[in-house]
Design a protein around this motif. Structure first.
Motif, PDB file in Angstrom:
ATOM      1  N   HIS A 124      34.844 107.888  17.886  1.00 57.60           N
ATOM      2  CA  HIS A 124      34.568 106.448  17.924  1.00 57.60           C
ATOM      3  C   HIS A 124      34.573 105.923  16.496  1.00 57.60           C
ATOM      4  O   HIS A 124      33.744 106.317  15.683  1.00 57.60           O
ATOM      5  N   ARG A 125      35.510 105.039  16.194  1.00 55.60           N
ATOM      6  CA  ARG A 125      35.583 104.442  14.867  1.00 55.60           C
ATOM      7  C   ARG A 125      34.772 103.150  14.875  1.00 55.60           C
ATOM      8  O   ARG A 125      35.297 102.042  14.952  1.00 55.60           O
ATOM      9  N   GLU A 126      33.470 103.303  14.783  1.00 56.60           N
ATOM     10  CA  GLU A 126      32.580 102.143  14.798  1.00 56.60           C
ATOM     11  C   GLU A 126      31.266 102.492  14.122  1.00 56.60           C
ATOM     12  O   GLU A 126      30.858 103.658  14.074  1.00 56.60           O
ATOM     13  N   GLU A 127      30.597 101.470  13.605  1.00 56.52           N
ATOM     14  CA  GLU A 127      29.323 101.670  12.932  1.00 56.52           C
ATOM     15  C   GLU A 127      28.197 101.795  13.947  1.00 56.52           C
ATOM     16  O   GLU A 127      28.133 101.047  14.922  1.00 56.52           O
ATOM     17  N   VAL A 128      27.318 102.743  13.721  1.00 59.93           N
ATOM     18  CA  VAL A 128      26.117 102.896  14.533  1.00 59.93           C
ATOM     19  C   VAL A 128      24.957 102.267  13.762  1.00 59.93           C
ATOM     20  O   VAL A 128      24.738 102.589  12.592  1.00 59.93           O
ATOM     21  N   THR A 129      24.233 101.385  14.414  1.00 57.88           N
ATOM     22  CA  THR A 129      23.139 100.684  13.722  1.00 57.88           C
ATOM     23  C   THR A 129      21.784 100.917  14.377  1.00 57.88           C
ATOM     24  O   THR A 129      20.762 100.494  13.836  1.00 57.88           O
ATOM     25  N   THR A 130      21.760 101.578  15.546  1.00 57.42           N
ATOM     26  CA  THR A 130      20.486 101.841  16.220  1.00 57.42           C
ATOM     27  C   THR A 130      20.407 103.304  16.642  1.00 57.42           C
ATOM     28  O   THR A 130      21.437 103.951  16.876  1.00 57.42           O
ATOM     29  N   THR A 148      24.818 106.063   3.669  1.00 60.88           N
ATOM     30  CA  THR A 148      24.436 105.463   4.949  1.00 60.88           C
ATOM     31  C   THR A 148      24.415 103.943   4.837  1.00 60.88           C
ATOM     32  O   THR A 148      23.899 103.387   3.861  1.00 60.88           O
ATOM     33  N   SER A 149      24.953 103.258   5.833  1.00 63.94           N
ATOM     34  CA  SER A 149      25.032 101.802   5.787  1.00 63.94           C
ATOM     35  C   SER A 149      23.639 101.188   5.763  1.00 63.94           C
ATOM     36  O   SER A 149      22.668 101.772   6.274  1.00 63.94           O
ATOM     37  N   PRO A 150      23.494 100.007   5.175  1.00 63.25           N
ATOM     38  CA  PRO A 150      22.178  99.357   5.109  1.00 63.25           C
ATOM     39  C   PRO A 150      21.529  99.175   6.478  1.00 63.25           C
ATOM     40  O   PRO A 150      20.323  99.360   6.623  1.00 63.25           O
ATOM     41  N   ALA A 151      22.334  98.838   7.491  1.00 59.28           N
ATOM     42  CA  ALA A 151      21.772  98.613   8.826  1.00 59.28           C
ATOM     43  C   ALA A 151      21.198  99.897   9.410  1.00 59.28           C
ATOM     44  O   ALA A 151      20.097  99.905   9.968  1.00 59.28           O
ATOM     45  N   LEU A 152      21.939 100.990   9.275  1.00 65.12           N
ATOM     46  CA  LEU A 152      21.449 102.261   9.802  1.00 65.12           C
ATOM     47  C   LEU A 152      20.280 102.778   8.966  1.00 65.12           C
ATOM     48  O   LEU A 152      19.338 103.377   9.500  1.00 65.12           O
ATOM     49  N   ALA A 153      20.317 102.535   7.658  1.00 68.50           N
ATOM     50  CA  ALA A 153      19.207 102.946   6.798  1.00 68.50           C
ATOM     51  C   ALA A 153      17.927 102.205   7.191  1.00 68.50           C
ATOM     52  O   ALA A 153      16.837 102.784   7.205  1.00 68.50           O
ATOM     53  N   ALA A 154      18.060 100.933   7.524  1.00 68.67           N
ATOM     54  CA  ALA A 154      16.894 100.157   7.958  1.00 68.67           C
ATOM     55  C   ALA A 154      16.355 100.692   9.278  1.00 68.67           C
ATOM     56  O   ALA A 154      15.137 100.786   9.484  1.00 68.67           O
ATOM     57  N   GLU A 155      17.258 101.072  10.174  1.00 71.45           N
ATOM     58  CA  GLU A 155      16.843 101.652  11.452  1.00 71.45           C
ATOM     59  C   GLU A 155      16.164 102.999  11.231  1.00 71.45           C
ATOM     60  O   GLU A 155      15.163 103.322  11.883  1.00 71.45           O
ATOM     61  N   SER A 163       9.182 104.843   4.052  1.00 69.77           N
ATOM     62  CA  SER A 163      10.364 104.514   3.245  1.00 69.77           C
ATOM     63  C   SER A 163      11.154 105.772   2.935  1.00 69.77           C
ATOM     64  O   SER A 163      10.585 106.811   2.625  1.00 69.77           O
ATOM     65  N   HIS A 164      12.474 105.687   3.054  1.00 72.15           N
ATOM     66  CA  HIS A 164      13.308 106.804   2.634  1.00 72.15           C
ATOM     67  C   HIS A 164      13.472 106.745   1.124  1.00 72.15           C
ATOM     68  O   HIS A 164      13.144 105.753   0.492  1.00 72.15           O
ATOM     69  N   THR A 323      21.434 108.154  -0.357  1.00 76.69           N
ATOM     70  CA  THR A 323      20.221 107.944   0.423  1.00 76.69           C
ATOM     71  C   THR A 323      19.828 109.231   1.134  1.00 76.69           C
ATOM     72  O   THR A 323      20.686 109.923   1.656  1.00 76.69           O
ATOM     73  N   TYR A 324      18.549 109.542   1.147  1.00 74.03           N
ATOM     74  CA  TYR A 324      18.089 110.728   1.859  1.00 74.03           C
ATOM     75  C   TYR A 324      16.656 110.517   2.335  1.00 74.03           C
ATOM     76  O   TYR A 324      15.918 109.687   1.800  1.00 74.03           O
ATOM     77  N   ILE A 325      16.277 111.257   3.361  1.00 68.64           N
ATOM     78  CA  ILE A 325      14.935 111.156   3.908  1.00 68.64           C
ATOM     79  C   ILE A 325      13.996 112.135   3.206  1.00 68.64           C
ATOM     80  O   ILE A 325      14.448 113.079   2.561  1.00 68.64           O
ATOM     81  N   CYS A 326      12.730 111.916   3.356  1.00 74.45           N
ATOM     82  CA  CYS A 326      11.746 112.872   2.848  1.00 74.45           C
ATOM     83  C   CYS A 326      11.569 113.943   3.915  1.00 74.45           C
ATOM     84  O   CYS A 326      10.637 113.909   4.723  1.00 74.45           O
TER      85      CYS A 326
END
Length: 459
Positions: A124-130, A148-155, A163-164, A323-326
């Motif tokens: 699937h060539r599409e952005e995942v935001t949720t 990671t895109s801003p929308a997915l990072a916010a999710e 905060s990541h 971007t990375y998570i803790c």
């Protein structure tokens, strides 16, 4: 019991490895990649497994930590590492690849798994935001990478409840091979180890001082509003390294030790190394020369390097956000979220650093997710192994001071104190650590095979 589907988000290195591993075990996989519809600050193509920074997957010298990690991955049937081996370019004792060929091969693997009567992957060539943490029918592997895109990072921030973190990484310049003055450079490998595949640009003390002055006074590229200089220590821009002291580069990326000039029989004051970008050898990257200078400034500074006076740069260095998570707060030893066990993480967003490490985490996430999808509980890779040591670090490190990590001997299980007293030779110690790690891996892998678990196609 019906097999749960697996959703993989990210088409870099970890995502395709995870998708291919899960598919090879009979799972239905949906692989999502937002490019080309939405690109990033650093990517130049929409290809799967695009190598953004360098083209090196690190050392192949026996009994080094990167070698050990790759050996375990090969024994586990890593698909992307196999394609890296098949698209390798000469690089002394390192595994470096032809970027275009490597991406093409990975794309072919995904295409093969996406077609025919046994197709298991849907792209699937599409952005995942949720992210649906309560989806009872699907398992998610988040491998969206350091960009990671801003929308997915916010999710993701919403889902983790904290905060990541973020650090910044830079890209090395690439030069057209035809524009290198070969009369001023020489081929060599450090200490004559491996084949002489690197071009070495030697500097006298005077040339080095002129170069250093130009580098430290060059104008940096303008930072965007979201940028904050929190660089990963292992990928510092060269101009920042240079400002730490006049000899910092000579003991770092421009270290001349072991690179005697065969034409003079002497060791230069400093050396800039160039590494092949592809099998055609028509382009080279400047090893360790990631930077955040304006393009015009880069051209002026880099052309002070002997042999590059008339160089044509196919790509200049640049900076991008990682971007990375803790992970110590978020993940368990199987790379699942502690609070949401249907979501796995893999790749640099999980806190590993480096191409090989990203593929390794994708390998494990794909195997673990496949087990869960088929109703089994995965047995974590042993701590004694390089794979286990990498996971142990990102899940057990001090969360307050957590930073991404490459595989090093510091992460591996040390020898017992008595053995360390008896064995003084460092190389012998490393050999013993590697021997124990591989034995632990083989025992774990054999147990999985005997149980009918984790057996990749073709292994």
């Amino acid at each position: 019991m019906a097999t749960r589907k697996i959703k993989v988000i990210g088409g870099g290195l970890a995502g395709p490895e995870a998708a291919l591993q899960a598919a090879s075990l009979g799972c239905e996989v949906a692989l999502y990649e937002m490019r080309p519809g939405r690109s990033t600050e650093a990517h130049q193509t929409a290809d799967f497994a695009e190598l953004v920074c360098s083209n090196s997957l690190k050392s192949e010298s026996e009994n080094t930590a990167p070698w050990l990690l790759k050996q375990e991955m090969r024994r586990a049937g890593s698909i992307l590492l196999g394609e890296a081996d098949r698209s390798a370019v000469p690089a002394g004792h390192a595994l470096a690849v032809d970027r275009v060929e490597f991406s093409r091969r990975v794309a072919d693997c995904i295409a093969a798994a996406s077609s025919g009567p046994d197709a298991r992957i849907t792209v699937h060539r599409e952005e995942v935001t949720t992210l649906d943490a309560d989806d009872a029918e699907a398992i998610t592997i988040l491998a969206s990478g350091p960009l990671t895109s801003p929308a997915l990072a916010a999710e993701l921030q919403r889902l983790t409840g904290a905060s990541h973190l973020a650090f910044y990484d830079s890209i090395s310049p690439i030069v057209d091979a035809e524009t290198i003055d070969m009369d001023r450079v020489y081929f060599a490998a450090r200490w004559d180890k491996g084949t002489a595949d690197y071009i070495n640009c030697p500097m006298t003390r005077e040339e080095y001082e002129v170069f250093l002055n130009a580098l430290t006074t060059a104008e940096e590229a303008e930072s965007k509003e979201w940028e904050k200089a929190e660089y990963f220590e292992g990928c510092l821009p060269i101009e920042i390294l240079a400002r730490r002291g006049p000899d910092t580069l000579r003991f770092g990326p421009m270290k001349p030790v072991g690179l005697r000039d065969p034409r003079t029989g002497k060791t230069p004051w400093a050396v800039v190394q160039l590494r092949k970008e592809n099998l055609r050898a028509d382009s080279y990257n400047l090893v360790g020369f990631q930077n955040h200078l304006k393009y015009g400034e880069q051209a002026k500074v880099l052309r002070l390097i002997p042999g590059l006076e008339n160089a044509k740069f196919l790509r200049y260095g640049q900076i991008h956000r990682n971007t990375y998570i803790c992970s110590p707060k978020v993940l368990d030893e199987t790379l699942r979220m502690k609070e949401h066990p249907s979501i796995f993480f893999a790749g640099q967003i999980s806190g590993v650093e480096g191409y090989t490490e990203s593929i390794a985490s994708g390998l494990l996430a794909g195997l673990y997710a496949a087990s869960i999808a088929q109703g089994d509980e995965p047995a974590p890779v042993p701590r004694q192994t390089a794979l286990g040591s990498l996971v142990n670090y990102i899940t057990q490190a001090d969360a307050k001071h957590f930073q991404p990590a490459n595989i090093t001997f510091d992460l591996l299980v040390p020898l017992d104190e008595e053995t360390r007293r008896k064995v003084r030779d460092k190389k012998e110690r490393h050999r013993m650590v590697c021997e124990k790690a591989l034995a632990a891996f083989d025992e774990w892998w054999q147990a999985r095979k005997t149980a009918g678990n984790f057996l990749s196609a073709g292994v």
